[in-house]
Scaffold this active site. Structure first.
Site, mmCIF file in Angstrom:
data_model
loop_
_atom_site.group_PDB
_atom_site.id
_atom_site.type_symbol
_atom_site.label_atom_id
_atom_site.label_comp_id
_atom_site.label_asym_id
_atom_site.label_seq_id
_atom_site.Cartn_x
_atom_site.Cartn_y
_atom_site.Cartn_z
ATOM 1 N N VAL A 12 0.842 -1.208 0.000
ATOM 2 C CA VAL A 12 0.000 0.000 0.000
ATOM 3 C C VAL A 12 0.872 1.250 0.000
ATOM 4 C CG1 VAL A 12 -1.793 1.250 1.252
ATOM 5 C CG2 VAL A 12 -1.863 -1.247 1.168
ATOM 6 N N ALA A 59 3.542 -1.872 8.811
ATOM 7 C CA ALA A 59 3.057 -2.815 9.819
ATOM 8 C C ALA A 59 3.965 -4.031 9.823
ATOM 9 C CB ALA A 59 1.621 -3.257 9.514
ATOM 10 N N THR A 61 3.657 -7.455 9.197
ATOM 11 C CA THR A 61 2.587 -8.212 8.533
ATOM 12 C C THR A 61 2.902 -9.712 8.387
ATOM 13 O OG1 THR A 61 3.513 -7.584 6.401
ATOM 14 C CG2 THR A 61 1.673 -6.251 7.210
ATOM 15 N N ASP A 101 -8.730 -7.164 8.720
ATOM 16 C CA ASP A 101 -9.862 -8.082 8.925
ATOM 17 C C ASP A 101 -9.520 -9.181 9.936
ATOM 18 O OD1 ASP A 101 -7.925 -8.953 7.062
ATOM 19 O OD2 ASP A 101 -9.295 -10.409 6.192
ATOM 20 N N TYR A 124 -0.841 -11.541 15.456
ATOM 21 C CA TYR A 124 -0.903 -10.409 14.511
ATOM 22 C C TYR A 124 -2.217 -9.649 14.699
ATOM 23 C CZ TYR A 124 -1.784 -8.100 10.002
ATOM 24 O OH TYR A 124 -2.120 -7.187 9.024
ATOM 25 N N TRP A 149 -7.183 -8.841 2.793
ATOM 26 C CA TRP A 149 -6.646 -9.579 1.648
ATOM 27 C C TRP A 149 -6.012 -8.625 0.617
ATOM 28 C CZ3 TRP A 149 -9.962 -14.411 -0.026
ATOM 29 C CH2 TRP A 149 -10.176 -15.220 1.088
HETATM 30 N N1 LIG Z 1 -1.358 -7.710 3.369
HETATM 31 C C1 LIG Z 1 -2.622 -7.987 3.717
HETATM 32 O O1 LIG Z 1 -3.213 -8.957 3.222
HETATM 33 C C2 LIG Z 1 -3.357 -7.093 4.671
HETATM 34 C C3 LIG Z 1 -4.672 -7.450 5.033
HETATM 35 C C4 LIG Z 1 -5.378 -6.622 5.917
HETATM 36 C C5 LIG Z 1 -4.781 -5.477 6.411
HETATM 37 N N2 LIG Z 1 -3.488 -5.160 6.070
HETATM 38 C C6 LIG Z 1 -2.912 -3.957 6.644
HETATM 39 O O2 LIG Z 1 -2.741 -3.010 5.605
HETATM 40 C C7 LIG Z 1 -1.569 -2.210 5.842
HETATM 41 C C8 LIG Z 1 -0.651 -2.272 4.636
HETATM 42 O O3 LIG Z 1 -0.318 -3.651 4.409
HETATM 43 P P1 LIG Z 1 0.703 -4.089 3.262
HETATM 44 O O4 LIG Z 1 0.227 -5.388 2.730
HETATM 45 O O5 LIG Z 1 0.958 -2.939 2.327
HETATM 46 O O6 LIG Z 1 2.000 -4.361 4.151
HETATM 47 P P2 LIG Z 1 3.466 -4.725 3.649
HETATM 48 O O7 LIG Z 1 3.500 -4.877 2.174
HETATM 49 O O8 LIG Z 1 3.940 -5.847 4.518
HETATM 50 O O9 LIG Z 1 4.272 -3.392 4.010
HETATM 51 C C9 LIG Z 1 4.535 -3.028 5.323
HETATM 52 C C10 LIG Z 1 5.768 -2.159 5.313
HETATM 53 O O10 LIG Z 1 6.071 -1.832 6.676
HETATM 54 C C11 LIG Z 1 7.452 -2.010 6.858
HETATM 55 N N3 LIG Z 1 7.825 -2.281 8.234
HETATM 56 C C12 LIG Z 1 7.733 -3.455 8.916
HETATM 57 N N4 LIG Z 1 8.265 -3.333 10.133
HETATM 58 C C13 LIG Z 1 8.712 -2.063 10.239
HETATM 59 C C14 LIG Z 1 9.389 -1.340 11.245
HETATM 60 N N5 LIG Z 1 9.754 -1.919 12.411
HETATM 61 N N6 LIG Z 1 9.699 -0.034 11.036
HETATM 62 C C15 LIG Z 1 9.375 0.555 9.862
HETATM 63 N N7 LIG Z 1 8.752 -0.073 8.857
HETATM 64 C C16 LIG Z 1 8.428 -1.379 9.035
HETATM 65 C C17 LIG Z 1 7.791 -3.200 5.984
HETATM 66 O O11 LIG Z 1 9.177 -3.287 5.776
HETATM 67 P P3 LIG Z 1 9.831 -4.767 5.546
HETATM 68 O O12 LIG Z 1 9.195 -5.311 4.323
HETATM 69 O O13 LIG Z 1 11.291 -4.453 5.419
HETATM 70 O O14 LIG Z 1 9.483 -5.556 6.778
HETATM 71 C C18 LIG Z 1 6.989 -2.880 4.729
HETATM 72 O O15 LIG Z 1 7.706 -2.036 3.845
HETATM 73 C C19 LIG Z 1 -0.979 -2.746 7.148
HETATM 74 O O16 LIG Z 1 -1.456 -1.987 8.213
HETATM 75 C C20 LIG Z 1 -1.527 -4.155 7.252
HETATM 76 O O17 LIG Z 1 -1.589 -4.595 8.595
HETATM 77 C C21 LIG Z 1 -2.775 -5.929 5.198
#
Ligand SMILES: NC(=O)c1ccc[n+]([C@@H]2O[C@H](COP(=O)([O-])OP(=O)(O)OC[C@H]3O[C@@H](n4cnc5c(N)ncnc54)[C@H](OP(=O)(O)O)[C@@H]3O)[C@@H](O)[C@H]2O)c1
Length: 295
Positions: A12, A59, A61, A101, A124, A149
């Site tokens: 995102v 996050a 994740t 979710d 998580y 998702w």
């Molecule tokens: N992915 C899903 O299916 C899903 C579903 C529901 C909700 N969400 C929520 O939607 C949001 C965006 O998700 P996304 O899928 O875009 O997540 P993502 O692709 O995993 O990206 C999260 C980013 O946060 C960074 N991060 C992790 N730990 C960190 C730290 N200690 N300090 C600074 N940055 C850090 C990660 O870096 P690294 O890659 O280096 O760890 C990554 O660049 C999050 O809040 C997630 O919980 C995601």
């Protein structure tokens, strides 16, 4: 408008860095620039930068790893968003924060609304729920957007995995007993950008009026199995596929450290009604997303 974006390199965050650019100056951070587990550094960054808006797409994740790595998951997903909200209050900034979710236990027989009681099944989900509570307690000018998702055509999303598996395996076995609402990272970023575009010169004032918890996801719901079928139907390079069969499987066949909810589709009526926006059907977003698949 000065925007501080966390999670720049995530699914995102990567999209947000692009969609937010026309709104003003975007300072986009990720590891290793700033570790959100370092609460002092995080607070200092916000107090020194004095943004008008903070968007937190960062996050922890790694859902399965969080079962073992509980302390880090809570530092990033619970404590850090609370620090952001408190620092945002001090500098008069708005905050947009994403949640999940996975705060739900999956026992519902219809999409979850914001009024449904959360009951996370894994660390998580517990850490993300704690993050929601920290944010909403600290400051009124915050939107907490629960999504589900999430996928993008970069990296390691379910969409990319299905395509990669289809290049290597004759048969794909995909779980048919998990249902959710696939959400394209680009769509989420565009929606957040539209909202911030409405803020004018006072983002915190606008976000305070509409602040709170909202569900925001692709419209509709689907099982992982049917989602995988839709991905293969839209494969831009079917000639590269070796997979001949897609077989439904049960979650029990793929035990994972973290238990997942079997049903986590989100009802986004509160969001669409409040903001007068339509959320595209998950199929529509998937078709658009797949058009830019290069491989
Ligand atoms: N992915 C899903 O299916 C899903 C579903 C529901 C909700 N969400 C929520 O939607 C949001 C965006 O998700 P996304 O899928 O875009 O997540 P993502 O692709 O995993 O990206 C999260 C980013 O946060 C960074 N991060 C992790 N730990 C960190 C730290 N200690 N300090 C600074 N940055 C850090 C990660 O870096 P690294 O890659 O280096 O760890 C990554 O660049 C999050 O809040 C997630 O919980 C995601």
């Amino acid at each position: 408008m000065k925007i501080l974006l966390f999670g720049r390199d995530g699914q995102v965050g990567w999209e947000l860095q692009r969609t937010l650019a026309p709104l003003g100056m975007v300072e986009a951070l990720d590891l290793p620039d700033l570790d959100l587990a370092n609460a002092q550094a995080l607070e200092k960054k916000i107090l020194v930068s004095r943004p008008n808006v903070i968007v937190n797409a960062a996050a922890y994740t790694a859902v399965d790893r969080a079962e073992e790595d509980r302390a880090l998951a809570f530092a990033v997903n619970a404590k850090a968003p609370g620090v952001m909200a408190e620092a945002a209050r001090r500098v008069g900034a708005g905050l947009i924060h994403f949640s999940t979710d996975f705060v739900f236990d999956g026992s519902a027989d219809r999409p979850y609304t914001e009024a449904d009681p959360p009951r996370p099944l894994n660390q998580y989900g517990l850490s993300k729920l704690a993050g929601e509570e920290e944010v909403l307690r600290a400051w009124e000018a915050c939107l907490v957007l629960r999504t589900s998702w999430v996928y993008s055509l970069r990296g390691d999303s379910f969409v990319c995995k299905v395509l990669a598996w289809s290049r290597k395996n004759l048969t794909l076995r995909i779980v048919a007993d998990q249902t959710g609402s696939p959400s394209w990272a680009r769509m989420l970023a565009e929606v957040v950008t539209i909202l911030l575009g409405r803020c004018g010169s006072d983002p915190a004032g606008y976000l305070r009026e509409v602040g709170g918890l909202y569900h925001l996801a692709g419209a509709g719901k689907v099982s992982r199995f049917a989602w995988a079928q839709a991905i293969l139907d839209l494969d831009p390079h079917p000639e590269r596929r070796v997979a001949r069969m897609l077989e439904p499987a049960s979650s029990d066949e793929f035990p994972t450290p973290a238990v997942r909810p079997v049903f986590s589709a989100l009802d986004c009526a509160r969001f669409t009604t409040t903001f007068g926006l339509q959320l595209p059907a998950w199929e529509q977003s998937l078709a658009l997303a797949m058009q830019e698949r290069q491989e």
